[in-house]
Design a protein around this motif. Structure first.
Motif, PDB file in Angstrom:
ATOM      1  N   MET A 154       0.843  -1.186   0.000  1.00  0.00           N
ATOM      2  CA  MET A 154       0.000   0.000   0.000  1.00  0.00           C
ATOM      3  C   MET A 154       0.881   1.238   0.000  1.00  0.00           C
ATOM      4  O   MET A 154       0.577   2.207  -0.676  1.00  0.00           O
ATOM      5  N   PHE A 155       2.003   1.193   0.754  1.00  0.00           N
ATOM      6  CA  PHE A 155       2.888   2.344   0.821  1.00  0.00           C
ATOM      7  C   PHE A 155       3.493   2.667  -0.549  1.00  0.00           C
ATOM      8  O   PHE A 155       3.562   3.830  -0.939  1.00  0.00           O
ATOM      9  N   VAL A 156       3.903   1.644  -1.279  1.00  0.00           N
ATOM     10  CA  VAL A 156       4.486   1.854  -2.608  1.00  0.00           C
ATOM     11  C   VAL A 156       3.447   2.463  -3.550  1.00  0.00           C
ATOM     12  O   VAL A 156       3.739   3.396  -4.299  1.00  0.00           O
ATOM     13  N   ALA A 157       2.213   1.944  -3.510  1.00  0.00           N
ATOM     14  CA  ALA A 157       1.145   2.485  -4.354  1.00  0.00           C
ATOM     15  C   ALA A 157       0.849   3.931  -3.987  1.00  0.00           C
ATOM     16  O   ALA A 157       0.667   4.774  -4.869  1.00  0.00           O
ATOM     17  N   GLU A 158       0.834   4.236  -2.713  1.00  0.00           N
ATOM     18  CA  GLU A 158       0.566   5.608  -2.253  1.00  0.00           C
ATOM     19  C   GLU A 158       1.652   6.552  -2.736  1.00  0.00           C
ATOM     20  O   GLU A 158       1.371   7.646  -3.217  1.00  0.00           O
ATOM     21  N   ARG A 159       2.910   6.122  -2.658  1.00  0.00           N
ATOM     22  CA  ARG A 159       4.019   6.967  -3.126  1.00  0.00           C
ATOM     23  C   ARG A 159       3.939   7.195  -4.634  1.00  0.00           C
ATOM     24  O   ARG A 159       4.152   8.301  -5.119  1.00  0.00           O
ATOM     25  N   PHE A 160       3.639   6.127  -5.365  1.00  0.00           N
ATOM     26  CA  PHE A 160       3.528   6.236  -6.816  1.00  0.00           C
ATOM     27  C   PHE A 160       2.398   7.185  -7.213  1.00  0.00           C
ATOM     28  O   PHE A 160       2.582   8.091  -8.033  1.00  0.00           O
ATOM     29  N   ILE A 161       1.226   6.994  -6.630  1.00  0.00           N
ATOM     30  CA  ILE A 161       0.069   7.828  -6.969  1.00  0.00           C
ATOM     31  C   ILE A 161       0.294   9.272  -6.532  1.00  0.00           C
ATOM     32  O   ILE A 161      -0.057  10.205  -7.255  1.00  0.00           O
ATOM     33  N   SER A 162       0.915   9.483  -5.383  1.00  0.00           N
ATOM     34  CA  SER A 162       1.167  10.856  -4.938  1.00  0.00           C
ATOM     35  C   SER A 162       2.145  11.562  -5.878  1.00  0.00           C
ATOM     36  O   SER A 162       2.024  12.763  -6.118  1.00  0.00           O
ATOM     37  N   GLY A 163       3.102  10.819  -6.440  1.00  0.00           N
ATOM     38  CA  GLY A 163       4.005  11.397  -7.437  1.00  0.00           C
ATOM     39  C   GLY A 163       3.259  11.813  -8.697  1.00  0.00           C
ATOM     40  O   GLY A 163       3.531  12.869  -9.276  1.00  0.00           O
ATOM     41  N   LEU A 164       2.296  10.982  -9.118  1.00  0.00           N
ATOM     42  CA  LEU A 164       1.481  11.333 -10.285  1.00  0.00           C
ATOM     43  C   LEU A 164       0.620  12.557 -10.007  1.00  0.00           C
ATOM     44  O   LEU A 164       0.432  13.408 -10.884  1.00  0.00           O
ATOM     45  N   VAL A 165       0.093  12.650  -8.790  1.00  0.00           N
ATOM     46  CA  VAL A 165      -0.728  13.806  -8.419  1.00  0.00           C
ATOM     47  C   VAL A 165       0.099  15.083  -8.463  1.00  0.00           C
ATOM     48  O   VAL A 165      -0.362  16.128  -8.934  1.00  0.00           O
ATOM     49  N   LYS A 166       1.348  15.025  -8.019  1.00  0.00           N
ATOM     50  CA  LYS A 166       2.221  16.207  -8.056  1.00  0.00           C
ATOM     51  C   LYS A 166       2.468  16.666  -9.482  1.00  0.00           C
ATOM     52  O   LYS A 166       2.527  17.860  -9.754  1.00  0.00           O
ATOM     53  N   ILE A 167       2.606  15.718 -10.407  1.00  0.00           N
ATOM     54  CA  ILE A 167       2.890  16.059 -11.798  1.00  0.00           C
ATOM     55  C   ILE A 167       1.627  16.471 -12.553  1.00  0.00           C
ATOM     56  O   ILE A 167       1.613  17.474 -13.264  1.00  0.00           O
ATOM     57  N   HIS A 168       0.541  15.698 -12.390  1.00  0.00           N
ATOM     58  CA  HIS A 168      -0.651  15.870 -13.231  1.00  0.00           C
ATOM     59  C   HIS A 168      -1.854  16.467 -12.526  1.00  0.00           C
ATOM     60  O   HIS A 168      -2.870  16.720 -13.161  1.00  0.00           O
ATOM     61  N   GLY A 169      -1.782  16.650 -11.219  1.00  0.00           N
ATOM     62  CA  GLY A 169      -2.909  17.193 -10.483  1.00  0.00           C
ATOM     63  C   GLY A 169      -3.846  16.088  -9.998  1.00  0.00           C
ATOM     64  O   GLY A 169      -3.628  14.908 -10.235  1.00  0.00           O
ATOM     65  N   ILE A 170      -4.908  16.494  -9.335  1.00  0.00           N
ATOM     66  CA  ILE A 170      -5.857  15.554  -8.747  1.00  0.00           C
ATOM     67  C   ILE A 170      -6.869  15.106  -9.789  1.00  0.00           C
ATOM     68  O   ILE A 170      -7.546  15.926 -10.411  1.00  0.00           O
ATOM     69  N   HIS A 171      -6.953  13.794  -9.979  1.00  0.00           N
ATOM     70  CA  HIS A 171      -7.891  13.175 -10.910  1.00  0.00           C
ATOM     71  C   HIS A 171      -8.411  11.887 -10.280  1.00  0.00           C
ATOM     72  O   HIS A 171      -7.762  11.308  -9.417  1.00  0.00           O
ATOM     73  N   PRO A 172      -9.562  11.388 -10.727  1.00  0.00           N
ATOM     74  CA  PRO A 172     -10.022  10.080 -10.254  1.00  0.00           C
ATOM     75  C   PRO A 172      -9.029   8.990 -10.682  1.00  0.00           C
ATOM     76  O   PRO A 172      -8.406   9.089 -11.735  1.00  0.00           O
ATOM     77  N   VAL A 173      -8.904   7.957  -9.883  1.00  0.00           N
ATOM     78  CA  VAL A 173      -7.970   6.871 -10.154  1.00  0.00           C
ATOM     79  C   VAL A 173      -8.765   5.616 -10.503  1.00  0.00           C
ATOM     80  O   VAL A 173      -9.677   5.228  -9.777  1.00  0.00           O
ATOM     81  N   SER A 174      -8.417   4.978 -11.624  1.00  0.00           N
ATOM     82  CA  SER A 174      -9.049   3.726 -12.046  1.00  0.00           C
ATOM     83  C   SER A 174      -7.998   2.635 -12.019  1.00  0.00           C
ATOM     84  O   SER A 174      -6.920   2.796 -12.581  1.00  0.00           O
ATOM     85  N   THR A 175      -8.309   1.508 -11.366  1.00  0.00           N
ATOM     86  CA  THR A 175      -7.343   0.426 -11.240  1.00  0.00           C
ATOM     87  C   THR A 175      -7.973  -0.909 -11.584  1.00  0.00           C
ATOM     88  O   THR A 175      -9.166  -1.003 -11.859  1.00  0.00           O
TER      89      THR A 175
END
Length: 82
Positions: A1-22
């Motif tokens: 979960m920690f790795v996924a959180e770090r990855f997604i937070s990095g994407l949020v910093k670059i691209h902004g807040i968007h819904p996540v589909s997995t």
């Protein structure tokens, strides 16, 4: 979960807040909840359609490169525009 959180937070910093589909990994909903993001899980049909579309794009891109290869150093892609 920690790795996924770090990855997604990095994407949020670059691209902004968007819904996540997995694809249904159990760690994604927890990571999205921690980051206060909307989360959607794709069905098997949706996953198959997405995979097929991505494969189609990949195939088209590779065939384009076969016909218009770029071997120039510091290319500005002028030959592609032509």
């Amino acid at each position: 979960m920690f790795v996924a959180e770090r990855f997604i937070s990095g994407l949020v910093k670059i691209h902004g807040i968007h819904p996540v589909s997995t694809d249904g990994g159990t760690w994604y909903p927890m990571a999205c909840r921690f980051l206060n993001l909307d989360h959607h899980i794709h069905s098997s049909l949706e996953k198959s359609l997405i995979e097929r579309k991505m494969q189609y794009i990949k195939d088209r891109t590779e065939s384009f490169d076969d016909y218009f290869p770029c071997r120039l150093k510091n290319c500005k892609l002028k030959h592609v525009r032509n």
